[in-house]
Write a protein that holds these residues in place. Structure first.
Motif, PDB file in Angstrom:
ATOM      1  N   ILE A  30      15.032  26.891  47.705  1.00 46.71           N
ATOM      2  CA  ILE A  30      13.699  26.994  47.098  1.00 46.71           C
ATOM      3  C   ILE A  30      13.887  27.026  45.582  1.00 46.71           C
ATOM      4  O   ILE A  30      14.461  27.974  45.047  1.00 46.71           O
ATOM      5  CB  ILE A  30      12.973  28.267  47.576  1.00 46.71           C
ATOM      6  N   PRO A  31      13.431  25.978  44.866  1.00 46.07           N
ATOM      7  CA  PRO A  31      13.607  25.948  43.418  1.00 46.07           C
ATOM      8  C   PRO A  31      12.906  27.135  42.747  1.00 46.07           C
ATOM      9  O   PRO A  31      11.779  27.478  43.078  1.00 46.07           O
ATOM     10  CB  PRO A  31      12.938  24.634  42.996  1.00 46.07           C
ATOM     11  N   ASP A  32      13.628  27.765  41.816  1.00 41.97           N
ATOM     12  CA  ASP A  32      13.079  28.938  41.129  1.00 41.97           C
ATOM     13  C   ASP A  32      14.015  29.313  39.991  1.00 41.97           C
ATOM     14  O   ASP A  32      15.146  28.846  39.937  1.00 41.97           O
ATOM     15  CB  ASP A  32      12.965  30.113  42.101  1.00 41.97           C
ATOM     16  N   ILE A  33      13.532  30.161  39.106  1.00 37.58           N
ATOM     17  CA  ILE A  33      14.373  30.724  38.057  1.00 37.58           C
ATOM     18  C   ILE A  33      15.066  31.931  38.658  1.00 37.58           C
ATOM     19  O   ILE A  33      14.460  32.972  38.832  1.00 37.58           O
ATOM     20  CB  ILE A  33      13.523  31.163  36.841  1.00 37.58           C
ATOM     21  N   ARG A  34      16.331  31.765  39.005  1.00 36.70           N
ATOM     22  CA  ARG A  34      17.072  32.904  39.540  1.00 36.70           C
ATOM     23  C   ARG A  34      18.555  32.754  39.256  1.00 36.70           C
ATOM     24  O   ARG A  34      19.394  33.065  40.087  1.00 36.70           O
ATOM     25  CB  ARG A  34      16.785  33.129  41.023  1.00 36.70           C
TER      26      ARG A  34
END
Length: 135
Positions: A30-34
């Protein structure tokens, strides 16, 4: 989860050896800032004090445990930690997976206190005791 006295952050990628850097994290697809996630020790202290739930730094599934800095204030801000520069992305959303792997009911209690997801603007080393400073 393992505790370390220092870790290397890789610019634009993540924490050296971390499950998300290697694509093995629960939410890797899941694409995300992490690239790196921080959580306040004050949250863990409050869980124990107010609800009798002990969630240790090696259980919370975030990369870094901070002290004395309100992470909510760092959303959208660049800041320095050790040799690195981070950009506060968004507040981390608690998930029921944490309840599952710890066998503790913390999901509802950690809403708005589950940490800060960040991008790594400049990689480098972070060590225990490094101070968070505005960039």
């Amino acid at each position: 989860m393992d505790a370390h006295t220092s870790i290397r952050l890789i610019e634009g990628r993540g924490v050296e050896g971390d499950r998300y850097l290697t694509g093995r994290g629960k939410y890797s697809q899941i694409p995300d800032i992490r690239e790196v996630t921080l959580i306040e020790i004050e949250t863990l202290i409050a869980l124990d004090r107010d609800h009798g739930i002990t969630l240790t730094p090696d259980e919370h599934r975030r990369n870094l445990t901070t002290s004395g800095v309100p992470l909510n204030h760092l959303v959208g801000k660049r800041f320095r930690v050790g040799d690195t520069i981070l950009l506060g992305g968004r507040l981390n959303t608690p998930c029921r997976y944490l309840d599952l792997v710890t066998d503790k009911s913390v999901y509802d209690l950690m809403h708005h206190r589950s940490g800060l997801n960040c991008s790594i603007v400049q990689g480098g080393m972070i060590s225990v005791g490094d101070v968070i400073q505005p960039e």
